[in-house]
Scaffold this motif. Structure first.
Motif, PDB file in Angstrom:
ATOM      1  N   GLN A   1      45.547  40.808  32.293  1.00 20.43           N
ATOM      2  CA  GLN A   1      44.468  40.935  33.270  1.00 20.43           C
ATOM      3  C   GLN A   1      43.337  39.947  33.008  1.00 20.43           C
ATOM      4  N   TYR A   2      43.279  39.385  31.784  1.00 18.58           N
ATOM      5  CA  TYR A   2      42.200  38.457  31.441  1.00 18.58           C
ATOM      6  C   TYR A   2      42.454  37.035  31.939  1.00 18.58           C
ATOM      7  N   ILE A   3      43.712  36.705  32.216  1.00 22.00           N
ATOM      8  CA  ILE A   3      44.045  35.310  32.529  1.00 22.00           C
ATOM      9  C   ILE A   3      43.278  34.785  33.743  1.00 22.00           C
ATOM     10  N   PRO A   4      43.235  35.507  34.872  1.00 14.86           N
ATOM     11  CA  PRO A   4      42.447  34.998  35.995  1.00 14.86           C
ATOM     12  C   PRO A   4      40.958  34.813  35.655  1.00 14.86           C
ATOM     13  N   VAL A   5      40.415  35.714  34.826  1.00 17.28           N
ATOM     14  CA  VAL A   5      39.013  35.594  34.423  1.00 17.28           C
ATOM     15  C   VAL A   5      38.816  34.337  33.578  1.00 17.28           C
ATOM     16  N   MET A   6      39.722  34.125  32.614  1.00 19.39           N
ATOM     17  CA  MET A   6      39.673  32.911  31.790  1.00 19.39           C
ATOM     18  C   MET A   6      39.730  31.659  32.661  1.00 19.39           C
ATOM     19  N   ASP A   7      40.640  31.675  33.635  1.00 23.83           N
ATOM     20  CA  ASP A   7      40.840  30.507  34.480  1.00 23.83           C
ATOM     21  C   ASP A   7      39.643  30.263  35.390  1.00 23.83           C
ATOM     22  N   ALA A   8      39.112  31.320  35.985  1.00 23.37           N
ATOM     23  CA  ALA A   8      37.950  31.168  36.872  1.00 23.37           C
ATOM     24  C   ALA A   8      36.758  30.613  36.109  1.00 23.37           C
ATOM     25  N   LEU A   9      36.552  31.113  34.890  1.00 20.74           N
ATOM     26  CA  LEU A   9      35.425  30.618  34.094  1.00 20.74           C
ATOM     27  C   LEU A   9      35.667  29.183  33.649  1.00 20.74           C
ATOM     28  N   ALA A  10      36.919  28.851  33.269  1.00 24.62           N
ATOM     29  CA  ALA A  10      37.241  27.474  32.870  1.00 24.62           C
ATOM     30  C   ALA A  10      36.969  26.508  34.020  1.00 24.62           C
ATOM     31  N   ARG A  11      37.387  26.883  35.219  1.00 30.45           N
ATOM     32  CA  ARG A  11      37.168  26.025  36.386  1.00 30.45           C
ATOM     33  C   ARG A  11      35.679  25.836  36.664  1.00 30.45           C
ATOM     34  N   GLU A  12      34.935  26.934  36.604  1.00 32.87           N
ATOM     35  CA  GLU A  12      33.484  26.885  36.817  1.00 32.87           C
ATOM     36  C   GLU A  12      32.800  26.020  35.752  1.00 32.87           C
ATOM     37  N   HIS A  13      33.213  26.223  34.502  1.00 34.11           N
ATOM     38  CA  HIS A  13      32.635  25.481  33.380  1.00 34.11           C
ATOM     39  C   HIS A  13      32.884  23.979  33.527  1.00 34.11           C
ATOM     40  N   ILE A  14      34.100  23.602  33.887  1.00 31.60           N
ATOM     41  CA  ILE A  14      34.449  22.183  34.007  1.00 31.60           C
ATOM     42  C   ILE A  14      33.719  21.531  35.184  1.00 31.60           C
TER      43      ILE A  14
END
Length: 478
Positions: A144-157
């Motif tokens: 369940q954490y993977i989409p959260v990790m990905d959304a934050l990574a995209r936002e961060h980049i």
């Protein structure tokens, strides 16, 4: 006259008694066959040499001089046995909770924990059952954490990388990993709130392994002050969340973050954990997820910037995943499972430049290893470099070769970036997901080139690029 005589006799007896006790202890000690080595200077031991040489050279030199299996030294004021090689790793990992128990240096505990817990054992400090940590960090729970990790990574980049032609990888990796930990562990997402935790936390991680001199202006003094600020802020967050959960049962049922689950769990006696116990556990998780994972991300990207042929293969695999995704679609568990070559690259990076250098234990009874006695109370240390950089286990150990992890992979107890046995890092899978998600977002958007080709690597608690690993960014298609 009589009292004077008694006084003189007492003065004569005391040194004789002390000498007798010393001789008895020396005889008992000399009857043990201790590991070869030296304790170094009084009080200081060999801590200075360990810091100056770095763990890899320090251990390699002493293995050659004393023993390739185990040798003694003195670090941080403690008598210590350094275990070497796959057999040393196996012995320590398989005797956890039998002959050995977890141990942290006192200086580290003072920086991280409430004063009330500094003298306690790590088992008493943690309060949580280790099975609880494994349950919340196992693959099924992490999906369940993977989409959260990905959304934050995209936002961060988009915010920190894309607007620039050159960035420093190490501080940005640290920012991403800390922001993610705050979001997943505490549901803290406001940038200003994160900053209230991040700024003092940086002081802690920068100073907790420095020379433990608590004087104004020293790094260790900064770590002590930073730790106090982090604990105070965490207590505030914990109290607010506890109040929310007590007032709203629906919120309690819906809460999935780590803090909420800790507030609802009970110990072996059916008692809820105290606020300080929860804070201790969260701090331990923040240290583990922040320091080691950000270092792992940094050095994966370093190797991709240095090795174009490796980068091309990772890009090929990641683009195969990207082709299956819509413009705004986030990564899933199934996507992560397709990144096999990318994970082999990440594992080879962990072998060549492991974020953690090893771990401490304390002997709870006298025991014998390789013909030498390790007395009760001695500390032990296993180090990744005695296997990771050993040609016996990894031919041409300085060569970066992800194919080492194909098939059955390395022999048991030789690849140990996450430790092993009962104390294997429960966050191993969390780190894997975080590294792969970040790799995906960077590699599918940029080609990297090091701005300082021969940047020096220095060692603190973890390896650190001396200049923060500046890289030039070349967006694809431009």
């Amino acid at each position: 006259m009589d009292s004077s005589l008694a006084y003189i006799v007492t003065l004569a007896v005391i040194p004789v008694s002390i000498a007798f006790i010393f001789l008895i202890r020396k005889r008992n000690s000399s009857s043990l066959k201790l590991p070869p080595g030296t304790s170094g200077w009084p009080m200081v031991g060999e801590s200075l040499q360990f810091a100056l040489l770095g763990p890899q050279k320090f251990v390699k030199d002493r293995m050659k001089k004393y023993s390739p299996d185990v040798f003694q030294t003195s670090l941080m004021g403690e008598k210590m046995a350094i275990f070497c090689g796959a057999q040393g790793n196996k012995f320590l990992f398989t005797n956890e909770n039998k002959l050995l128990t977890s141990w942290w240096p006192q200086s580290m505990k003072k920086a991280l924990l409430f004063p009330e817990f500094v003298e306690d054992s790590l088992k008493e400090v943690s309060a949580l059952k280790r099975s609880f940590m494994h349950d919340i960090l196992k693959p099924e729970a992490l999906k369940q954490y993977i989409p959260v990790m990905d959304a934050l990574a995209r936002e961060h980049i988009e915010q920190e990388w894309a607007p620039h032609k050159e960035v420093k990888v190490f501080p940005l990796s640290k920012k991403y990993t800390f922001d993610l930990a705050c979001r997943l562990f505490l549901s803290v997402m406001d940038p200003e709130h994160i900053k209230k935790l991040a700024d003092p936390f940086h002081l802690v991680t920068n100073g907790m392994f420095s020379v433990p001199i608590d004087l104004p202006g020293t790094a260790y003094n900064g770590a002590i002050k930073g730790g106090k600020m982090v604990r105070e802020e965490l207590l505030r967050v914990i109290r607010e969340r506890r109040k929310e959960l007590m007032e709203n049962k629906e919120t309690a049922a819906a809460c999935k973050d780590l803090l909420s689950r800790m507030l609802l769990v009970t110990d072996e006696d059916g008692q809820y954990l105290s606020e300080m116990e929860i804070s201790n556990n969260i701090i331990g998780l923040l240290v583990a997820s922040y320091e080691t994972t950000s270092t792992a991300v940094t050095f994966v990207l370093k190797h991709l910037a240095e090795l174009p042929h490796i980068y091309r293969e990772v890009l090929r695999e990641q683009m195969e995943v990207a082709k299956t995704k819509g413009p705004d679609e986030l990564l899933t568990w199934e996507d992560i499972e397709k990144m096999k070559y990318s994970w082999n690259v990440a594992r080879e990076s962990l072998r060549v430049t492991p974020p953690a250098q090893g771990a401490f234990r304390e002997s709870v009874a006298d025991f014998t290893y390789s013909g030498f006695t390790i007395p009760k109370g001695w500390k032990t240390f296993w180090t990744v470099h005695t296997t990771h950089k050993n040609p016996k286990y990894f031919p041409e150990p300085e060569k970066f070769d992800p194919s080492r992890f194909e098939g059955s992979g390395p022999a048991p107890y030789t690849f140990v970036p996450f430790g092993g046995g009962p104390r294997m890092c429960p966050g191993k899978e969390y780190a894997r997901l975080e590294v792969l998600v970040f790799m995906y977002r960077i590699v599918t958007q940029f080609q990297l080139k090091k701005a300082i080709p021969n940047e020096k690597i220095v060692y603190h608690a973890s390896p650190v690029p001396a200049n923060g690993l500046p890289v030039l960014l070349q967006p694809h298609g431009k």
